[in-house]
Scaffold this active site. Sequence first.
Site, PDB file in Angstrom:
ATOM      1  N   ASP A   1     -26.633 -22.943 -30.737  1.00 24.73           N
ATOM      2  CA  ASP A   1     -25.491 -22.021 -30.877  1.00 24.73           C
ATOM      3  C   ASP A   1     -24.794 -22.220 -32.219  1.00 24.73           C
ATOM      4  O   ASP A   1     -23.967 -21.408 -32.620  1.00 24.73           O
ATOM      5  CB  ASP A   1     -24.496 -22.211 -29.726  1.00 24.73           C
ATOM      6  N   ASN A   2     -25.124 -23.289 -32.915  1.00 21.74           N
ATOM      7  CA  ASN A   2     -24.545 -23.530 -34.237  1.00 21.74           C
ATOM      8  C   ASN A   2     -25.578 -23.315 -35.339  1.00 21.74           C
ATOM      9  O   ASN A   2     -25.442 -23.865 -36.432  1.00 21.74           O
ATOM     10  CB  ASN A   2     -23.981 -24.948 -34.327  1.00 21.74           C
TER      11      ASN A   2
ATOM     12  N   ARG B   1     -26.465 -16.001 -33.805  1.00 26.57           N
ATOM     13  CA  ARG B   1     -26.964 -17.374 -33.744  1.00 26.57           C
ATOM     14  C   ARG B   1     -28.303 -17.372 -33.010  1.00 26.57           C
ATOM     15  O   ARG B   1     -28.601 -16.420 -32.279  1.00 26.57           O
ATOM     16  CB  ARG B   1     -25.987 -18.246 -32.941  1.00 26.57           C
TER      17      ARG B   1
ATOM     18  N   LYS C   1     -10.550 -18.135 -35.067  1.00 23.98           N
ATOM     19  CA  LYS C   1     -11.021 -19.261 -34.252  1.00 23.98           C
ATOM     20  C   LYS C   1      -9.800 -20.065 -33.801  1.00 23.98           C
ATOM     21  O   LYS C   1      -9.020 -20.522 -34.636  1.00 23.98           O
ATOM     22  CB  LYS C   1     -11.957 -20.127 -35.120  1.00 23.98           C
TER      23      LYS C   1
ATOM     24  N   ARG D   1     -13.060 -19.613 -27.665  1.00 24.76           N
ATOM     25  CA  ARG D   1     -11.748 -19.691 -28.320  1.00 24.76           C
ATOM     26  C   ARG D   1     -11.774 -18.955 -29.651  1.00 24.76           C
ATOM     27  O   ARG D   1     -11.042 -19.301 -30.582  1.00 24.76           O
ATOM     28  CB  ARG D   1     -11.381 -21.138 -28.571  1.00 24.76           C
TER      29      ARG D   1
ATOM     30  N   GLY E   1     -20.787 -18.726 -25.348  1.00 21.81           N
ATOM     31  CA  GLY E   1     -19.943 -17.613 -25.789  1.00 21.81           C
ATOM     32  C   GLY E   1     -18.698 -18.092 -26.509  1.00 21.81           C
ATOM     33  O   GLY E   1     -18.403 -19.283 -26.564  1.00 21.81           O
TER      34      GLY E   1
HETATM   35  P1  AMP Z   1     -18.440 -25.731 -30.681  1.00 19.19           P
HETATM   36  O1  AMP Z   1     -18.465 -27.155 -30.286  1.00 19.19           O
HETATM   37  O2  AMP Z   1     -17.200 -25.345 -31.439  1.00 19.19           O
HETATM   38  O3  AMP Z   1     -19.685 -25.259 -31.326  1.00 19.19           O
HETATM   39  O4  AMP Z   1     -18.314 -24.935 -29.304  1.00 19.19           O
HETATM   40  C1  AMP Z   1     -19.267 -24.966 -28.289  1.00 19.19           C
HETATM   41  C2  AMP Z   1     -18.819 -24.070 -27.162  1.00 19.19           C
HETATM   42  O5  AMP Z   1     -17.627 -24.564 -26.589  1.00 19.19           O
HETATM   43  C3  AMP Z   1     -18.496 -22.638 -27.557  1.00 19.19           C
HETATM   44  O6  AMP Z   1     -18.838 -21.813 -26.505  1.00 19.19           O
HETATM   45  C4  AMP Z   1     -17.016 -22.678 -27.777  1.00 19.19           C
HETATM   46  O7  AMP Z   1     -16.415 -21.412 -27.668  1.00 19.19           O
HETATM   47  C5  AMP Z   1     -16.574 -23.612 -26.663  1.00 19.19           C
HETATM   48  N1  AMP Z   1     -15.320 -24.293 -26.984  1.00 19.19           N
HETATM   49  C6  AMP Z   1     -15.144 -25.296 -27.861  1.00 19.19           C
HETATM   50  N2  AMP Z   1     -13.859 -25.673 -27.904  1.00 19.19           N
HETATM   51  C7  AMP Z   1     -13.200 -24.880 -27.032  1.00 19.19           C
HETATM   52  C8  AMP Z   1     -11.833 -24.769 -26.618  1.00 19.19           C
HETATM   53  N3  AMP Z   1     -10.871 -25.551 -27.097  1.00 19.19           N
HETATM   54  N4  AMP Z   1     -11.543 -23.829 -25.705  1.00 19.19           N
HETATM   55  C9  AMP Z   1     -12.483 -23.027 -25.195  1.00 19.19           C
HETATM   56  N5  AMP Z   1     -13.776 -23.076 -25.527  1.00 19.19           N
HETATM   57  C10 AMP Z   1     -14.137 -23.997 -26.441  1.00 19.19           C
HETATM   58 MG    MG Z   2     -20.273 -23.639 -32.124  1.00 23.36          MG
END
Ligand code: AMP
Ligand code: MG
Length: 496
Positions: A256-257, A179, A109, A89, A86
């Site tokens: 998720d990406n 996604r 974001k 952030r 989910g």
């Molecule tokens: P990402 O690596 O950006 O694709 O994120 C993968 C998951 O980690 C997603 O659910 C993001 O919302 C969560 N996430 C990544 N960075 C943060 C952060 N600094 N704070 C909270 N959730 C994060």
């Molecule tokens: Mg992501």
Amino acid sequence: MFPEFTLRYARLPEHFYIRFDPVPVPAPRLVAFNRPLAESLGFDLDAFDEARAAEWFSGNAVPKGAEPVAQAYAGHQFGHFNPRLGDGRAVLLGEVAGRDGHLRDIQLKGAGMTPFSRGADGRAPLGPVLREYLVSEAMHRLGVPTTRALAAVTTGERVFRHVPEPGAVLTRVASSHLRVGTFQYFAARGDHEAVRTLADLAIERHFSHLREPQRQEGLAEGERYLALLEAVSARQAALVAKWMGLGFIHGVMNTDNCAISGETIDYGPCAFMEAYSPTMVFSSIDEQGRYAYRNQPWLAQWNLARLAETLLPLIDAEHERAVEKATAAVKHYESLYEAEWLAVFRAKLGLATEEAGDRELSEALLAALETGRADFTLAFRHLADAVEEDAPTLLERFEHDGALREWLPRWRERLAREGVGIDTIVARMNAVNPLYIPRNHQVERAIAAASEQDDFAPFETLAEVLAEPFTEQPGREAYAEPAPATEKVFRTFCGT
Ligand code: AMP
Ligand code: MG
């Protein structure tokens, strides 16, 4: 200033998201704003007020008509399933219809901790925000489907990663944030009605040719969802082929990406290769090399198989039959991808006609690049100098040019059968082989100046250079060059 919101996602049933207002920041400052994108989205820029914009793009003020939500999704991360990721952030403000009439998501974001944050801080450091801004906009100019960057704001807060860094918020624009992982979230809970709702939304927003009217022309419901899977596969095939043609390595092709729209999403540890090496990996967390350059087409297929699993109950009530149909669709991706890849590389070689030997010809050049340790981007760009005779501008890009010298006459014979003049070939090639790509060391320099010295001039210049990737820009030759030995980047970090 904001265009009117059309709330679509926030009107889905409550379990698709959590209503969540961005967490205010102490001192928002607008550091980047994408005027052309804003205009195309219908923003009224006559009324543009920088301080007001900083309030909106930091999340301190919620624009009229927006209803911020954190979207629910799951995901396979490096092959391991997490049923609940989910927006940890990010918040979706809502959708706006652009001048072209298509809805687009506006997402902040770095907007603070949400119920999906899983203990992390909900924030983003300025570095990754500027990286995503630069690279996503460059990808757009390079002709690759991608999410876009509308604005970047610093927050006046420090975020702590390896060292304290300035905090920032990126405003991301996407055709949607659906996604593969969104489908997985509901499928993992056995909520097939929710999967159907998502599938219908995906069709509405991205594949309108599969909508109702066709059903009346005999497309049964199951076929419609199978067609959705095929349509998503076709978009992924086209997308990854484009990445391959640019030497782009996404770095975290987790489900998720992987966007249903076929846009590139989430620019974390991504990078463009310099010296051509198909096993190249940048991401520091990708220890197994799962997301190496050459694996990308097959990882996209793996992600499609995960999507297919979620759609099975919609495709056919009888499980065995559903599996058979979905498997065939996922398998079909291979030929779609091969065709897209060939189209990309034919164009890079200046070919508009099709001959049986074209794949082998393309692969032979790639082999020459590999043994010659040539810069992928510049080797293709300067190939156009060698249409008639071996050009030093091309040869000098190769540490060893033996294989290249053997290859060039074969290519020229093939070009002769195109039946067009040299100028046409050169123009074709220069329109698809960029001179400027977001080279990691340049991106790092821009980030360092902004983060350490509060100097955004290098970021702005780099953004300007990358806005015209196919056009020679006198005085900016250095931006085309690979990293000097001292600045070579071999590892990139999620930095999130
Ligand atoms: P990402 O690596 O950006 O694709 O994120 C993968 C998951 O980690 C997603 O659910 C993001 O919302 C969560 N996430 C990544 N960075 C943060 C952060 N600094 N704070 C909270 N959730 C994060
Ligand atoms: Mg992501």
